[in-house]
Design a protein around this motif. Structure first.
Motif, PDB file in Angstrom:
ATOM      1  N   THR A  44      40.169 -33.867 -20.648  1.00  0.00           N
ATOM      2  CA  THR A  44      39.868 -33.270 -22.467  1.00  0.00           C
ATOM      3  C   THR A  44      39.111 -31.824 -21.997  1.00  0.00           C
ATOM      4  O   THR A  44      37.954 -31.764 -21.023  1.00  0.00           O
ATOM      5  CB  THR A  44      38.677 -34.094 -22.642  1.00  0.00           C
ATOM      6  OG1 THR A  44      37.269 -34.400 -21.971  1.00  0.00           O
ATOM      7  CG2 THR A  44      39.347 -35.695 -23.167  1.00  0.00           C
ATOM      8  N   GLY A  46      37.076 -30.685 -24.652  1.00  0.00           N
ATOM      9  CA  GLY A  46      35.607 -30.343 -25.249  1.00  0.00           C
ATOM     10  C   GLY A  46      36.068 -29.944 -26.599  1.00  0.00           C
ATOM     11  O   GLY A  46      37.121 -29.765 -27.279  1.00  0.00           O
ATOM     12  N   PRO A  47      35.551 -30.269 -28.207  1.00  0.00           N
ATOM     13  CA  PRO A  47      34.244 -30.054 -27.302  1.00  0.00           C
ATOM     14  C   PRO A  47      33.329 -30.919 -27.647  1.00  0.00           C
ATOM     15  O   PRO A  47      31.965 -30.897 -26.747  1.00  0.00           O
ATOM     16  CB  PRO A  47      33.873 -28.956 -29.081  1.00  0.00           C
ATOM     17  CG  PRO A  47      34.131 -29.366 -29.710  1.00  0.00           C
ATOM     18  CD  PRO A  47      36.105 -29.442 -28.883  1.00  0.00           C
ATOM     19  N   ASP A  48      33.962 -31.952 -27.956  1.00  0.00           N
ATOM     20  CA  ASP A  48      33.040 -33.707 -28.053  1.00  0.00           C
ATOM     21  C   ASP A  48      32.886 -33.673 -26.339  1.00  0.00           C
ATOM     22  O   ASP A  48      32.199 -34.778 -26.220  1.00  0.00           O
ATOM     23  CB  ASP A  48      33.721 -34.158 -28.458  1.00  0.00           C
ATOM     24  CG  ASP A  48      33.734 -33.885 -30.026  1.00  0.00           C
ATOM     25  OD1 ASP A  48      32.868 -32.994 -30.821  1.00  0.00           O
ATOM     26  OD2 ASP A  48      34.723 -34.663 -31.458  1.00  0.00           O
ATOM     27  N   SER A  49      33.887 -34.202 -25.411  1.00  0.00           N
ATOM     28  CA  SER A  49      33.747 -34.682 -24.424  1.00  0.00           C
ATOM     29  C   SER A  49      34.448 -33.646 -23.670  1.00  0.00           C
ATOM     30  O   SER A  49      35.228 -32.703 -24.034  1.00  0.00           O
ATOM     31  CB  SER A  49      35.076 -35.768 -24.265  1.00  0.00           C
ATOM     32  OG  SER A  49      36.050 -35.355 -24.462  1.00  0.00           O
ATOM     33  N   TRP A  50      34.255 -33.193 -22.062  1.00  0.00           N
ATOM     34  CA  TRP A  50      34.050 -32.360 -21.254  1.00  0.00           C
ATOM     35  C   TRP A  50      34.755 -33.276 -19.854  1.00  0.00           C
ATOM     36  O   TRP A  50      34.345 -34.155 -19.173  1.00  0.00           O
ATOM     37  CB  TRP A  50      33.530 -31.613 -20.608  1.00  0.00           C
ATOM     38  CG  TRP A  50      32.509 -30.376 -22.020  1.00  0.00           C
ATOM     39  CD1 TRP A  50      31.354 -30.577 -22.334  1.00  0.00           C
ATOM     40  CD2 TRP A  50      33.439 -29.196 -21.902  1.00  0.00           C
ATOM     41  NE1 TRP A  50      32.081 -29.684 -23.157  1.00  0.00           N
ATOM     42  CE2 TRP A  50      32.842 -28.719 -23.267  1.00  0.00           C
ATOM     43  CE3 TRP A  50      34.911 -28.798 -21.280  1.00  0.00           C
ATOM     44  CZ2 TRP A  50      32.732 -27.260 -23.605  1.00  0.00           C
ATOM     45  CZ3 TRP A  50      34.859 -27.147 -22.182  1.00  0.00           C
ATOM     46  CH2 TRP A  50      34.111 -26.669 -23.290  1.00  0.00           C
ATOM     47  N   GLU A  52      36.728 -35.637 -19.275  1.00  0.00           N
ATOM     48  CA  GLU A  52      36.883 -37.074 -19.120  1.00  0.00           C
ATOM     49  C   GLU A  52      38.874 -36.834 -18.846  1.00  0.00           C
ATOM     50  O   GLU A  52      39.604 -36.610 -20.005  1.00  0.00           O
ATOM     51  CB  GLU A  52      37.321 -37.654 -20.179  1.00  0.00           C
ATOM     52  CG  GLU A  52      35.571 -37.999 -20.573  1.00  0.00           C
ATOM     53  CD  GLU A  52      34.933 -38.683 -22.113  1.00  0.00           C
ATOM     54  OE1 GLU A  52      36.034 -38.849 -22.580  1.00  0.00           O
ATOM     55  OE2 GLU A  52      33.507 -38.364 -22.021  1.00  0.00           O
ATOM     56  N   ARG A 226      30.972 -24.566 -17.201  1.00  0.00           N
ATOM     57  CA  ARG A 226      32.153 -26.128 -17.915  1.00  0.00           C
ATOM     58  C   ARG A 226      33.254 -26.079 -16.564  1.00  0.00           C
ATOM     59  O   ARG A 226      33.814 -27.043 -16.829  1.00  0.00           O
ATOM     60  CB  ARG A 226      33.392 -24.291 -18.759  1.00  0.00           C
ATOM     61  CG  ARG A 226      34.056 -24.794 -19.477  1.00  0.00           C
ATOM     62  CD  ARG A 226      34.885 -24.667 -20.048  1.00  0.00           C
ATOM     63  NE  ARG A 226      36.587 -25.156 -20.278  1.00  0.00           N
ATOM     64  CZ  ARG A 226      37.523 -24.871 -21.097  1.00  0.00           C
ATOM     65  NH1 ARG A 226      37.327 -23.748 -21.899  1.00  0.00           N
ATOM     66  NH2 ARG A 226      38.482 -25.354 -21.464  1.00  0.00           N
TER      67      ARG A 226
END
Length: 237
Positions: A44, A46-50, A52, A226
């Motif tokens: 993943t 983003g923006p909700d998760s990085w 994963e 990031r």
């Protein structure tokens, strides 16, 4: 270990290209599926998760990569325990259709050399559509705007990466490269500069392979943070 990387700029990309490139990577030991558990993983962004892992299939990955809208992040594997974080993205400038970015951080010396050689072989077997490539084992040029360089901008290339493949038409824009690297290798429509001398290269020919992940100038104040978040998340940090 630095954030070493290999960036491959292509001005042609399709489902057939994506399928062929991923198959060639598999055949050269940089695999889609983890050799330990067979898992194929997207990462993943983003923006909700990085960072994963999201399970997919080998065919599903082809579809994701072939029709990239922005970027697609995923893992390739050189062993059951060692991954190569990979990103396929659409650059904002220039004629490149996609950039394939391979992160070389976290690889032991032997793994690094085998992976770099494998990537050069894959580039060599897919010269059609190749606009240029950059190999930087130590990541010393990670902040350089490679998108601009491969779009034909006269951005100074300093410091020099280990190996740089430039379109022949762009070479005069970079006297700083030709003044330091005295020898170059003609490589189809590219001229390849190497700081460490030539070695057996892609597609059985002779092309520079040098002796050190970075994401090409993502614009990019958040780039370094990031990448660290992605590494920490996927490795349980």
């Amino acid at each position: 270990m630095g954030d070493g990387f290999f960036h491959w700029y292509r001005d042609r990309w399709s489902r057939a290209d994506a399928r062929a490139v991923l198959a060639a990577l598999d055949a050269n030991g940089v695999r889609r599926a983890n050799p330990g558990d067979g898992r194929v993983s997207l990462i993943t962004g983003g923006p909700d998760s990085w960072g994963e892992q999201v399970a997919t299939t080998a065919c599903g990955l082809v579809e994701q990569v072939a029709f990239v809208d922005g970027e697609v992040n995923f893992q390739l594997w050189v062993s059951a325990d060692t991954d190569v974080f990979t990103r396929v993205r659409s650059p904002e400038v220039g004629v490149a259709t996609v950039v394939l970015e391979f992160g070389l951080d976290g690889l032991a010396d032997g793994e690094l050399e085998r992976t770099a050689a494998a990537l050069l072989r894959v580039v060599g077997s897919h010269r059609a559509g190749t606009l240029g490539f950059v190999l930087d084992r130590a990541g010393t040029t990670a902040e350089l705007d490679w998108d601009a360089v491969l779009a034909g901008a006269a951005v100074p290339v300093s410091p020099l990466p280990d190996t740089l493949g430039l379109p022949r038409a762009y070479v005069p824009l970079h006297p700083e490269v030709t003044s330091v690297v005295r020898e170059s290798v003609a490589y189809g429509d590219l001229v390849v500069f190497d700081r460490a001398g030539t070695a057996p290269g892609p597609a059985g020919g002779t092309a520079p392979a040098s002796g050190g992940r970075g994401v090409a100038a993502e614009g990019r104040d958040e780039g370094q943070g990031r990448r660290q978040r992605e590494r920490d998340a996927r490795r349980g940090g």
